[in-house]
Design an enzyme around this catalytic site. Structure first.
Site, PDB file in Angstrom:
ATOM      1  N   TYR A  53       0.834  -1.196   0.000  1.00  0.00           N
ATOM      2  CA  TYR A  53       0.000   0.000   0.000  1.00  0.00           C
ATOM      3  C   TYR A  53       0.874   1.254   0.000  1.00  0.00           C
ATOM      4  O   TYR A  53       1.915   1.304   0.635  1.00  0.00           O
ATOM      5  CB  TYR A  53      -0.908   0.045   1.229  1.00  0.00           C
ATOM      6  CG  TYR A  53      -2.013  -0.981   1.246  1.00  0.00           C
ATOM      7  CD1 TYR A  53      -2.288  -1.775   0.142  1.00  0.00           C
ATOM      8  CD2 TYR A  53      -2.798  -1.151   2.386  1.00  0.00           C
ATOM      9  CE1 TYR A  53      -3.310  -2.709   0.166  1.00  0.00           C
ATOM     10  CE2 TYR A  53      -3.829  -2.081   2.424  1.00  0.00           C
ATOM     11  CZ  TYR A  53      -4.075  -2.859   1.313  1.00  0.00           C
ATOM     12  OH  TYR A  53      -5.078  -3.783   1.345  1.00  0.00           O
ATOM     13  N   SER A 217     -13.967  -4.170   0.467  1.00  0.00           N
ATOM     14  CA  SER A 217     -14.879  -3.513  -0.470  1.00  0.00           C
ATOM     15  C   SER A 217     -16.343  -3.745  -0.083  1.00  0.00           C
ATOM     16  O   SER A 217     -17.157  -4.178  -0.905  1.00  0.00           O
ATOM     17  CB  SER A 217     -14.637  -3.988  -1.905  1.00  0.00           C
ATOM     18  OG  SER A 217     -15.268  -3.138  -2.847  1.00  0.00           O
ATOM     19  N   PRO A 218     -16.718  -3.443   1.158  1.00  0.00           N
ATOM     20  CA  PRO A 218     -18.094  -3.689   1.595  1.00  0.00           C
ATOM     21  C   PRO A 218     -19.134  -2.848   0.871  1.00  0.00           C
ATOM     22  O   PRO A 218     -20.313  -3.221   0.841  1.00  0.00           O
ATOM     23  CB  PRO A 218     -18.056  -3.353   3.090  1.00  0.00           C
ATOM     24  CG  PRO A 218     -16.920  -2.400   3.232  1.00  0.00           C
ATOM     25  CD  PRO A 218     -15.897  -2.850   2.231  1.00  0.00           C
ATOM     26  N   LEU A 219     -18.723  -1.732   0.267  1.00  0.00           N
ATOM     27  CA  LEU A 219     -19.653  -0.886  -0.492  1.00  0.00           C
ATOM     28  C   LEU A 219     -19.463  -1.027  -1.992  1.00  0.00           C
ATOM     29  O   LEU A 219     -20.056  -0.263  -2.768  1.00  0.00           O
ATOM     30  CB  LEU A 219     -19.506   0.587  -0.088  1.00  0.00           C
ATOM     31  CG  LEU A 219     -19.678   0.912   1.395  1.00  0.00           C
ATOM     32  CD1 LEU A 219     -19.668   2.417   1.605  1.00  0.00           C
ATOM     33  CD2 LEU A 219     -20.949   0.303   1.948  1.00  0.00           C
ATOM     34  N   GLY A 221     -16.996  -0.348  -4.126  1.00  0.00           N
ATOM     35  CA  GLY A 221     -16.517   0.854  -4.803  1.00  0.00           C
ATOM     36  C   GLY A 221     -17.492   2.017  -4.758  1.00  0.00           C
ATOM     37  O   GLY A 221     -17.447   2.899  -5.623  1.00  0.00           O
ATOM     38  N   LEU A 223     -20.829   1.749  -4.956  1.00  0.00           N
ATOM     39  CA  LEU A 223     -22.122   1.467  -5.594  1.00  0.00           C
ATOM     40  C   LEU A 223     -23.220   1.226  -4.569  1.00  0.00           C
ATOM     41  O   LEU A 223     -24.406   1.436  -4.866  1.00  0.00           O
ATOM     42  CB  LEU A 223     -22.007   0.244  -6.507  1.00  0.00           C
ATOM     43  CG  LEU A 223     -21.154   0.398  -7.769  1.00  0.00           C
ATOM     44  CD1 LEU A 223     -21.185  -0.890  -8.580  1.00  0.00           C
ATOM     45  CD2 LEU A 223     -21.630   1.572  -8.619  1.00  0.00           C
ATOM     46  N   GLY A 225     -23.253   2.797  -1.642  1.00  0.00           N
ATOM     47  CA  GLY A 225     -23.194   3.932  -0.721  1.00  0.00           C
ATOM     48  C   GLY A 225     -24.073   5.103  -1.120  1.00  0.00           C
ATOM     49  O   GLY A 225     -23.777   6.246  -0.751  1.00  0.00           O
TER      50      GLY A 225
END
Length: 329
Positions: A53, A217-219, A221, A223, A225
């Site tokens: 990262y 990636s619970p949302l 990217g 989409l 949210g």
């Protein structure tokens, strides 16, 4: 803050995991430190990072691998119990340079990558050392041998995986059992209302072997949210792959945003809360760019979804049965 054990281990972690991938490329060092301080104020003790990262999107100039770990290290160096209150997870696998043995899971790279991460993080040990991807070329006997050495040296406490298939988890755990060691305690996988592939084999394998599942990636990217509402009010513009993904799922997302409005919650809060209601999930990773995004992620802990609401979400975003029933009789 709610807490739970990480898989079958005795390690206690918060039900929200702070992801740090944006620290450096998208969030300044000072703002990153402020977000981590705020996370501790909320009671979040579980922080996730990786040695690769920091290089930024499309390997943007001015950003480098390792920068995110360095930002965490300068935060730990401020003292005041920051390191002691943090369950620290980092990862290795990705190439850190162009020379042979600067990536993957060979015993040589595990030794070198671990020491480099410890130096950047300014700490003596890592709580959970995670394999960022399966290494098909390195035998598990070699991997576990190197991990045993690191544990004996006191440099790591637990091992985890990320982006593994169900049979990879089985391979890892069976090899660990032959050595009479605990093996993996966690698996990080992409998992959200839109992407539920892990329900076929990864989640059953994790539950069978006692791994805590850490969704990334619970949302999906953004989409999940409230993307349509943000488009309408002009606060977000999509293009390229992001726009194509929205168009592919527009009908589902429209139904979703209408339903969560009926519930009286924000879309992102419901998406996180749904994950927290899944029995295999320990803690979804929330990767904020700003303090406001961290605040939004924590709100999900206050969302209680009843069975009727969970059933409606399954109607909008159908999931998978376990294999082989998902695709055979």
């Amino acid at each position: 803050m709610d807490y739970t054990h990480l898989g079958r281990s005795g390690l206690t972690v918060s039900r929200i995991c702070l992801g740090t991938m944006n620290f450096g490329p998208l969030t300044s060092e000072d703002d990153s430190h402020a977000i981590m301080d705020a996370a501790h104020e909320y009671g979040i003790n579980y922080f996730d990072t990786a040695n690769v990262y920091g290089r930024g999107l499309n390997r943007a100039p001015g950003h480098h691998v390792g920068d995110t770990e360095r930002i965490l290290g300068t935060w730990f160096a401020q003292g005041d119990g920051r390191r002691e209150r943090t369950v620290l997870a980092t990862k290795l696998y990705g190439d850190m340079g162009n020379w042979p043995n600067e990536g993957k899971l060979s015993a040589l790279n595990i030794r070198r990558a671990l020491d480099a991460s410890l130096e950047r993080l300014q700490t003596d040990y890592i709580d959970i050392y995670q394999f960022h991807h399966i290494d098909r070329a390195t035998p598990w006997e070699e991997i576990w041998s190197a991990i045993d050495v690191a544990i004996t040296q006191g440099k790591i406490l637990y091992a985890g995986s990320s982006n593994f298939g169900g049979w990879h988890i089985a391979q890892a755990q069976e090899a660990a059992q032959r050595r009479h060691v605990i093996g993996l305690v966690s698996e990080q996988s992409i998992y959200n209302l839109l992407v539920r592939d892990v329900e076929r084999e990864v989640l059953p394998a994790a539950q069978h072997y006692g791994l805590g599942v850490i969704p990334w990636s619970p949302l999906q990217g953004g989409l999940l949210g409230g993307v349509l509402r943000k488009q309408r009010d002009g606060s977000r513009r999509l293009e390229g792959r992001a726009l194509a993904a929205l168009e592919a799922h527009r009908s589902q997302i429209e139904q979703y945003e209408d339903f969560v409005a009926e519930l009286g919650h924000e879309p992102g809060d419901v998406a996180l809360a749904w994950l927290l209601h899944q029995p295999a999930v320990t803690a979804p990773i929330v990767g904020p760019r700003t303090r406001d995004q961290l605040d939004a992620g924590v709100r999900a802990l206050d969302v209680d979804l009843e069975e009727k609401a969970l059933a409606r979400l399954d109607e909008i975003f159908p999931g998978h049965k376990t294999a082989p029933e998902d695709y055979a009789w």
